[in-house]
Design an enzyme around this catalytic site. Sequence first.
Site, PDB file in Angstrom:
ATOM      1  N   ASP A   1       0.266  57.891  15.581  1.00  0.00           N
ATOM      2  CA  ASP A   1       1.506  57.524  16.272  1.00  0.00           C
ATOM      3  C   ASP A   1       2.537  56.775  15.417  1.00  0.00           C
ATOM      4  OD1 ASP A   1       0.078  58.604  18.369  1.00  0.00           O
ATOM      5  OD2 ASP A   1       0.265  56.885  19.703  1.00  0.00           O
TER       6      ASP A   1
ATOM      7  N   CYS B   1      -3.645  52.563  20.624  1.00  0.00           N
ATOM      8  CA  CYS B   1      -3.994  53.934  20.247  1.00  0.00           C
ATOM      9  C   CYS B   1      -4.964  54.001  19.064  1.00  0.00           C
ATOM     10  CB  CYS B   1      -2.725  54.736  19.990  1.00  0.00           C
ATOM     11  SG  CYS B   1      -1.743  54.906  21.515  1.00  0.00           S
TER      12      CYS B   1
ATOM     13  N   LYS C   1      -0.461  63.999  22.417  1.00  0.00           N
ATOM     14  CA  LYS C   1      -1.225  63.421  23.529  1.00  0.00           C
ATOM     15  C   LYS C   1      -0.266  62.758  24.499  1.00  0.00           C
ATOM     16  CE  LYS C   1      -2.028  59.311  20.729  1.00  0.00           C
ATOM     17  NZ  LYS C   1      -1.262  58.342  21.518  1.00  0.00           N
TER      18      LYS C   1
END
Length: 214
Positions: free
Chosen positions: A19, A162, A117
């Site tokens: 991310d 995450c 995601k």
Amino acid sequence: MPATDTLSSLASSVLIVVDVQYDFLPGGALAVANGDQIIPTINRLAALFPHTIATQDWHPSGHISFASTHAGHQPFDVIELPYGPQVLWPEHCVQESHGAALSGQLHLPRTELVIRKGYHRQIDSYSAFMEADRRTPTGLAGYLRERGFTDCYVCGLATDFCVAWTALDARQAGFGVCVVEDACKGIDMNGSVAKAWADMAAAGVRRIHSCEIC
Ligand SMILES: [Zn+2]
């Protein structure tokens, strides 16, 4: 010099860059403080690993994790959803927005897969492996197994969300897991970074520094 025992394992290892998107970087909608400072370290790692995977938070508008989706709620409130507690976030990483793009400062030439995601409107997904309902797989475990990878080195944003969830699920799926501490940055809400490291240690995740590799 990298430790030889580390280097010898890299052929069956994959670097997972979590991310590193504009919305999680300074100036973004859900910025992790100093999140940009880890990018040079990530780039050094990526130059060494033969295989890299990047993840990308990728939400539809009106996503269930957005505070704006829930009348009367503010960002960082926690609500109960059918699958458990959910932190509400500012709108971030909306599909095809600039904020959802991977940083242009990243140099990940050997990225073989970008796994998106959080694209189910009703389910959040911190982990690159399993969505937040803990029942919906992203397919990454199967991909890694089919490719013959045995070990995951995880870095990126954010340590306490995450990155940690990805590392824990990688262990759960049976992979060896290292998290490269200086290639991650955390958000840290109410001690969440310390809790994440404790949870990862308890699960057998190795906490390493990039100098052990490069
Ligand atoms: Zn998100």
